[in-house]
Design a protein around this motif. Structure first.
Motif, PDB file in Angstrom:
ATOM      1  N   PRO A 208       0.801  -1.237   0.000  1.00 37.85           N
ATOM      2  CA  PRO A 208       0.000   0.000   0.000  1.00 37.85           C
ATOM      3  C   PRO A 208       0.824   1.272   0.000  1.00 37.85           C
ATOM      4  CG  PRO A 208      -0.915  -1.591   1.540  1.00 37.85           C
ATOM      5  CD  PRO A 208       0.402  -2.147   1.075  1.00 37.85           C
ATOM      6  N   ASN A 209       2.028   1.240   0.607  1.00 35.65           N
ATOM      7  CA  ASN A 209       2.815   2.465   0.755  1.00 35.65           C
ATOM      8  C   ASN A 209       3.987   2.575  -0.209  1.00 35.65           C
ATOM      9  OD1 ASN A 209       1.183   3.260   2.962  1.00 35.65           O
ATOM     10  ND2 ASN A 209       2.357   1.916   4.306  1.00 35.65           N
ATOM     11  N   SER A 210       4.139   1.604  -1.104  1.00 34.03           N
ATOM     12  CA  SER A 210       5.289   1.599  -1.998  1.00 34.03           C
ATOM     13  C   SER A 210       4.901   2.053  -3.402  1.00 34.03           C
ATOM     14  CB  SER A 210       5.887   0.192  -2.067  1.00 34.03           C
ATOM     15  OG  SER A 210       6.972   0.151  -2.982  1.00 34.03           O
ATOM     16  N   LYS A 211       5.862   2.662  -4.089  1.00 34.90           N
ATOM     17  CA  LYS A 211       5.653   3.026  -5.488  1.00 34.90           C
ATOM     18  C   LYS A 211       6.105   1.908  -6.423  1.00 34.90           C
ATOM     19  CE  LYS A 211      10.132   5.390  -6.033  1.00 34.90           C
ATOM     20  NZ  LYS A 211      10.812   6.647  -6.393  1.00 34.90           N
ATOM     21  N   HIS A 212       6.433   0.750  -5.844  1.00 34.47           N
ATOM     22  CA  HIS A 212       6.889  -0.392  -6.626  1.00 34.47           C
ATOM     23  C   HIS A 212       5.947  -1.583  -6.460  1.00 34.47           C
ATOM     24  CE1 HIS A 212      10.724   1.857  -6.347  1.00 34.47           C
ATOM     25  NE2 HIS A 212      10.978   1.306  -7.534  1.00 34.47           N
ATOM     26  N   ILE A 213       5.980  -2.441  -7.448  1.00 40.70           N
ATOM     27  CA  ILE A 213       5.324  -3.743  -7.398  1.00 40.70           C
ATOM     28  C   ILE A 213       6.388  -4.788  -7.676  1.00 40.70           C
ATOM     29  CG2 ILE A 213       3.646  -5.242  -8.554  1.00 40.70           C
ATOM     30  CD1 ILE A 213       2.034  -2.701  -9.160  1.00 40.70           C
ATOM     31  N   ALA A 214       6.376  -5.880  -6.923  1.00 41.35           N
ATOM     32  CA  ALA A 214       7.306  -6.983  -7.156  1.00 41.35           C
ATOM     33  C   ALA A 214       6.554  -8.118  -7.838  1.00 41.35           C
ATOM     34  CB  ALA A 214       7.914  -7.452  -5.846  1.00 41.35           C
ATOM     35  N   TYR A 215       7.225  -8.818  -8.747  1.00 39.33           N
ATOM     36  CA  TYR A 215       6.559  -9.937  -9.415  1.00 39.33           C
ATOM     37  C   TYR A 215       7.590 -10.961  -9.875  1.00 39.33           C
ATOM     38  CZ  TYR A 215       7.775  -7.475 -13.817  1.00 39.33           C
ATOM     39  OH  TYR A 215       8.443  -6.853 -14.842  1.00 39.33           O
ATOM     40  N   PHE A 216       7.114 -12.209 -10.034  1.00 37.36           N
ATOM     41  CA  PHE A 216       7.964 -13.316 -10.470  1.00 37.36           C
ATOM     42  C   PHE A 216       7.567 -13.704 -11.884  1.00 37.36           C
ATOM     43  CE2 PHE A 216       9.406 -17.745 -10.715  1.00 37.36           C
ATOM     44  CZ  PHE A 216      10.699 -17.619 -10.219  1.00 37.36           C
ATOM     45  N   LYS A 217       8.547 -13.688 -12.788  1.00 35.87           N
ATOM     46  CA  LYS A 217       8.278 -13.963 -14.196  1.00 35.87           C
ATOM     47  C   LYS A 217       9.554 -14.510 -14.839  1.00 35.87           C
ATOM     48  CE  LYS A 217       6.142 -11.610 -18.205  1.00 35.87           C
ATOM     49  NZ  LYS A 217       4.824 -12.249 -18.134  1.00 35.87           N
ATOM     50  N   ASP A 218       9.388 -15.499 -15.713  1.00 39.23           N
ATOM     51  CA  ASP A 218      10.545 -16.082 -16.414  1.00 39.23           C
ATOM     52  C   ASP A 218      11.622 -16.561 -15.442  1.00 39.23           C
ATOM     53  OD1 ASP A 218       9.248 -15.441 -18.794  1.00 39.23           O
ATOM     54  OD2 ASP A 218      10.218 -13.476 -18.904  1.00 39.23           O
ATOM     55  N   LYS A 219      11.182 -17.147 -14.337  1.00 41.50           N
ATOM     56  CA  LYS A 219      12.053 -17.758 -13.334  1.00 41.50           C
ATOM     57  C   LYS A 219      12.910 -16.750 -12.577  1.00 41.50           C
ATOM     58  CE  LYS A 219      12.261 -22.132 -15.874  1.00 41.50           C
ATOM     59  NZ  LYS A 219      13.129 -23.184 -16.466  1.00 41.50           N
ATOM     60  N   ASN A 220      12.503 -15.478 -12.584  1.00 46.86           N
ATOM     61  CA  ASN A 220      13.242 -14.430 -11.871  1.00 46.86           C
ATOM     62  C   ASN A 220      12.281 -13.476 -11.177  1.00 46.86           C
ATOM     63  OD1 ASN A 220      16.325 -14.405 -12.288  1.00 46.86           O
ATOM     64  ND2 ASN A 220      15.574 -14.872 -14.346  1.00 46.86           N
ATOM     65  N   TRP A 221      12.833 -12.769 -10.187  1.00 46.78           N
ATOM     66  CA  TRP A 221      12.081 -11.706  -9.519  1.00 46.78           C
ATOM     67  C   TRP A 221      12.354 -10.369 -10.198  1.00 46.78           C
ATOM     68  CZ3 TRP A 221       8.093 -12.156  -6.428  1.00 46.78           C
ATOM     69  CH2 TRP A 221       7.904 -13.358  -5.746  1.00 46.78           C
ATOM     70  N   TRP A 222      11.274  -9.602 -10.399  1.00 47.22           N
ATOM     71  CA  TRP A 222      11.320  -8.305 -11.061  1.00 47.22           C
ATOM     72  C   TRP A 222      10.644  -7.264 -10.191  1.00 47.22           C
ATOM     73  CZ3 TRP A 222      12.670  -7.785 -16.517  1.00 47.22           C
ATOM     74  CH2 TRP A 222      12.993  -9.015 -17.132  1.00 47.22           C
ATOM     75  N   SER A 223      10.930  -5.994 -10.509  1.00 42.82           N
ATOM     76  CA  SER A 223      10.188  -4.893  -9.884  1.00 42.82           C
ATOM     77  C   SER A 223       9.671  -3.968 -10.971  1.00 42.82           C
ATOM     78  CB  SER A 223      11.071  -4.109  -8.908  1.00 42.82           C
ATOM     79  OG  SER A 223      12.067  -3.366  -9.602  1.00 42.82           O
ATOM     80  N   TYR A 224       8.568  -3.307 -10.662  1.00 42.84           N
ATOM     81  CA  TYR A 224       7.995  -2.304 -11.562  1.00 42.84           C
ATOM     82  C   TYR A 224       7.840  -1.013 -10.785  1.00 42.84           C
ATOM     83  CZ  TYR A 224       4.588   0.295 -14.322  1.00 42.84           C
ATOM     84  OH  TYR A 224       3.939   1.269 -15.035  1.00 42.84           O
ATOM     85  N   ASN A 225       8.382   0.079 -11.343  1.00 49.40           N
ATOM     86  CA  ASN A 225       8.282   1.392 -10.725  1.00 49.40           C
ATOM     87  C   ASN A 225       7.058   2.098 -11.279  1.00 49.40           C
ATOM     88  OD1 ASN A 225       8.625   4.273 -10.247  1.00 49.40           O
ATOM     89  ND2 ASN A 225      10.716   3.792  -9.606  1.00 49.40           N
TER      90      ASN A 225
END
Length: 853
Positions: free
Chosen positions: A385-402
């Motif tokens: 709720p308080n972050s400007k990022h989202i974390a996600y798992f895709k293609d066997k790796n962890w990613w972030s989206y700003n």
């Protein structure tokens, strides 16, 4: 009953007396002596701790103990307990009476007809509602002075998260009155609103305690208005959202009676709407077409959809619609994260659940697609709720989206580890080992097979926090269940871990199943505090961060409540089931063997009580997928058991019990189970005295399928019991489950591990019903007649087939039961009949009356 101060030495004396007694065999008549031990609450420093012993056929007992002085209060029938932070006062309910105990003096106070109570956050006040013959009183008692304020006709209250203000609902014949009571000024509660002809529901504070809201319902119990009171600490201001405003903005929808959520600043109120139009009962025919994207085609009626109201701007935004479902909030609650779950259908075509992901600006309502074909699996897309990022798992790796820049960054591609489940045999190697949580510094923590990694959300740095891979010790952050903003957020959010305070981490040795825990800190890294040949549970760090409470047990050691202090000294706070010392008891050990394709596997082997090497014992093999982790599981003896089997019951009556792991080969789940189970039995026979001619097999659900298939391929088992298993693979593949979903994905990407085209004859090779000719093992089946997961017809058909072939078959059909038998009488019946069945076939006991012709 007046509470009693009991000397801890009495408990020790009882233990010593029991130890001195001659041991005896456990019988079903003794089961009633056993109880469960549950941890309760504790004071800030852990000096006072409560726990409960719960009995199935007797009165439960609540206990309060001082971990330093060992003083113990025994409180029969106590429940709903609370401690003040300093431990000076302990409250609990006994029937409808609130009991208050002053721990320093042992003084008791009682308040009858109490329906709700709390301590203030600082422990200075007791707040409770007491019913009287003519009204209900809310009383606020100063625990230091004893002075008490009373407020008439109070039917409900809610303390704000800061613990300094109370929203109260006052009621009389005509009016419902909302008041604000400040604990700093108890003499002058502030009237905020007065309503006629309405009921007040869903009294809700925001997280910061600066605002609260509620819904007003009319005589037909429909929501008429939503009310918000904001700026509580300054000048409380009321805002109203009329249901008519919602209905004019959202055609054919109305405000639903679900929980409200209020933003931290009190500037947003989130609420649900539902469809207003009624279903057309004159046209209730379902239409399925070949062009449908899923089977069965599901039409959603009266579906709740989330919306946001901004009172100061007097605006409403529709967040969800028929295509998009919200799964989280982000960027200080200014953005919503939405999923389109309808694009990647049918599921069998894509091999898993995928969605497109959108970000919605809650002020403008504008939506932006940020991800395509994202795994829609719990803890693979994580919002905060308080972050400007989202974390996600895709293609066997962890990613972030700003969210602000729109940039995606891969966080793990250069790290020397695998974050996907690369060794899994469940057709899910593309999935992650798991998400560990956000830190208060804005980083994320993720898991590989054994360890925890800290990742900068911007991709600037990373750190491996633990080092368990060399010794195969799995490290996982110990978390507690938290309240969800909305049910649909489950699996898409995570609590924050405070790096400065240290992170509590549980450990499990993958080779031995020894469990423990430790603490990671910035200064020392990970430091193991405890590792035992035990199963640990309910690990709790005291609020002063100096001590730990936990339970420990093993198959032959009943749970104990333990304290670990700052000097790393361990103390037992409470024992359970001390009467066990009077009985012979079994033990457990791990055995190692090889499964399909030479895979190294483990099984938990449970010994008969009072085991004699010179005797031969019958063996029960209980199967599912992986069951060796039951090694340290303490099982209370009981006459009511899910699945009919209780390990303690059987070992106490002269059985070995074996719980093996199974390794699977694609397209051959049945043969895989056959090979693994037979290998485990062979290994068990090498080390202990098992009667080769007295081996039984039992499984439920997927284990029921495995059981019925195995006995069609081998005569190794003298008898078998199978519950609610799939017996016809092709029919089940084409069937629908309890969630109205097709079973096809269960085969092609999940548990049944079968990707053979269903039109090929080989698809059905492992169907138990297609292998009945080779079934010679006496079999008992059990099902619930309302099972919607595996329809009763599957086992009825298997019974009919075996009956027609004059095989030894029994079917138990329990009325009004689903996939798992739940009714106490039915569980007792199943437990008794399962035991009768095994005793008759493996111990040559007399044929039970219910089995006779």
């Amino acid at each position: 009953m007046t509470s009693k101060l009991v000397c801890f030495k009495i408990v020790f004396l009882i233990c010593w007396i029991n130890l001195a007694q001659e041991k005896k065999n456990l019988t079903p008549e003794d089961y009633k002596l056993w109880h469960t031990l549950n941890m309760g609450t504790s004071s800030y420093d852990g000096n006072w701790v409560s726990y409960k012993k719960s009995y199935k056929n007797s009165k439960d007992t609540l206990y309060l103990t001082n971990t330093k002085t060992k003083n113990l209060y025994v409180l029969p029938n106590g429940y709903n307990e609370h401690l003040t932070p300093n431990g000076d006062w302990f409250g609990y309910m006994e029937t409808n009476t609130l009991k208050l105990l002053e721990t320093k003096t042992g003084r008791n106070l009682s308040y009858i007809n109490v329906i709700q109570y709390d301590f203030s956050k600082d422990g200075m006040y007791l707040i409770y509602i007491q019913k009287t013959p003519i009204s209900s009183l809310m009383k606020v008692k100063n625990l230091e002075t004893g002075y008490e304020h009373s407020f008439e006709n109070i039917v409900n209250y809610s303390i704000n998260p800061l613990g300094i203000n109370i929203a109260i609902l006052q009621s009389n014949d005509k009016n419902r009155i909302i008041k604000l009571l400040r604990l700093a000024n108890l003499k002058d509660p502030e009237t905020l609103s007065i309503y006629q002809d309405f009921e007040v529901e869903q009294l809700t504070w925001n997280k910061t305690g600066s605002a609260f809201g509620y819904a007003l319902t009319d005589k037909e119990s429909k929501i008429n208005k939503i009310i918000l009171h904001s700026d509580i600490e300054e000048r409380p201001t009321a805002y109203t959202l009329a249901s008519t405003s919602v209905e004019s903005f959202l055609k054919s929808r109305h405000v639903a009676k679900t929980k409200l959520f209020i933003s931290d600043h009190g500037d947003k109120v989130f609420f649900d709407t539902a469809k207003t139009e009624k279903l057309d009962i004159d046209n209730d025919v379902k239409i399925w077409k070949s062009t449908d994207k899923q089977f069965p085609n599901r039409k959603i009626a009266n579906y709740h959809q989330w919306n946001v109201w901004e009172p100061k701007l007097n605006t409403i935004q529709r967040i969800e619609n028929d295509s998009l479902v919200v799964c989280g909030l982000a960027n200080n609650l200014d953005k919503a994260v939405l999923l389109d779950n309808n694009r990647y259908l049918p599921l069998y075509k894509f091999g898993d659940r995928f969605s497109d992901v959108y970000i919605m600006d809650l002020d403008s309502g504008f939506k932006t697609k940020i991800l395509e074909k994202q795994l829609r699996i719990h803890n693979h897309l994580i919002t905060s709720p308080n972050s400007k990022h989202i974390a996600y798992f895709k293609d066997k790796n962890w990613w972030s989206y700003n969210i602000e820049t729109g940039l995606h960054k891969c966080l793990t591609k250069n790290l020397n580890s695998k974050f996907n489940k690369s060794k899994s045999d469940r057709l899910d190697t593309h999935r992650a080992h798991g998400f560990a949580g956000w830190t208060t510094n804005g980083e994320i923590m993720v898991y590989d097979e054994f360890d925890i990694w800290l990742l900068s959300i911007e991709g600037n740095y990373s750190a491996k926090l633990t080092n368990g891979s060399n010794d195969q010790i799995k490290h996982r952050i110990y978390t507690y269940a938290s309240k969800l903003i909305r049910d649909s957020f489950f699996g898409y959010g995570s609590d924050y871990q405070d790096i400065k305070s240290g992170i509590l981490i549980s450990t499990m040795d993958n080779k031995t199943y020894n469990e423990g825990f430790g603490l990671w800190s910035v200064e020392e890294g990970f430091k193991s505090l405890i590792s035992k040949k035990r199963k640990l549970g309910y690990i709790k760090r005291t609020e002063d961060l100096k001590s730990f409470l936990f339970t420990e047990s093993s198959f032959d050691v009943s749970p104990k409540l333990m304290l670990l202090n700052k000097k790393n000294e361990q103390f037992t706070i409470a024992f359970s089931n001390i009467q066990q010392d009077s009985f012979y008891w079994g033990k457990s050990e791990l055995i190692h063997y090889f499964g399909t394709n030479g895979t190294e596997l483990k099984a938990a082997l449970f010994y008969p009580a009072n085991y004699d090497l010179n005797k031969k014992y019958p063996l029960i093999v209980s199967i599912y997928e992986k069951k060796s982790d039951s090694l340290h599981q303490y099982t209370l003896p009981s006459i009511t058991n899910y699945g009919g089997l209780n390990t303690t019951n059987y070992t106490s009556e002269g059985y070995f019990v074996l719980m093996p792991d199974i390794s699977y080969e694609l397209n051959n789940p049945g043969k895989s189970a056959l090979n693994s189970v037979l290998s485990s039995v062979d290994k068990a026979k090498e080390s202990v005295s098992i009667d080769e001619n007295k081996i039984g097999l039992i499984g439920h659900s997927f284990g029921g399928f495995e059981t019925t298939y195995i006995i069609s391929q081998t005569n190794r088992f003298k008898t078998a019991v199978a519950g609610a298993g799939v017996t016809d693979l092709l029919s089940f593949y084409l069937d629908i489950d309890s969630s109205n979903l097709s079973n096809m994905e269960r085969f092609e990407s999940e548990q049944f591990r079968n990707q053979i085209p269903f039109t090929n004859s080989e698809f059905d090779n492992e169907s138990p019903i297609m292998n009945v000719k080779t079934m010679k093992t006496p079999l008992m089946l059990f099902i619930g007649d309302k099972d919607q997961m595996v329809a009763p017809s599957y086992n009825i058909k298997l019974f009919a087939t075996l009956w027609r072939l004059k095989k030894d078959i029994v079917l138990l059909i329990y009325p009004n039961e689903g996939h798992t038998i739940l009714n106490e009488d039915h569980l007792k019946d199943l437990t008794i009949k399962t035991k009768n069945w095994f005793d008759y076939h493996l111990k040559e006991s007399l044929e039970p009356k219910w089995l006779k012709k």
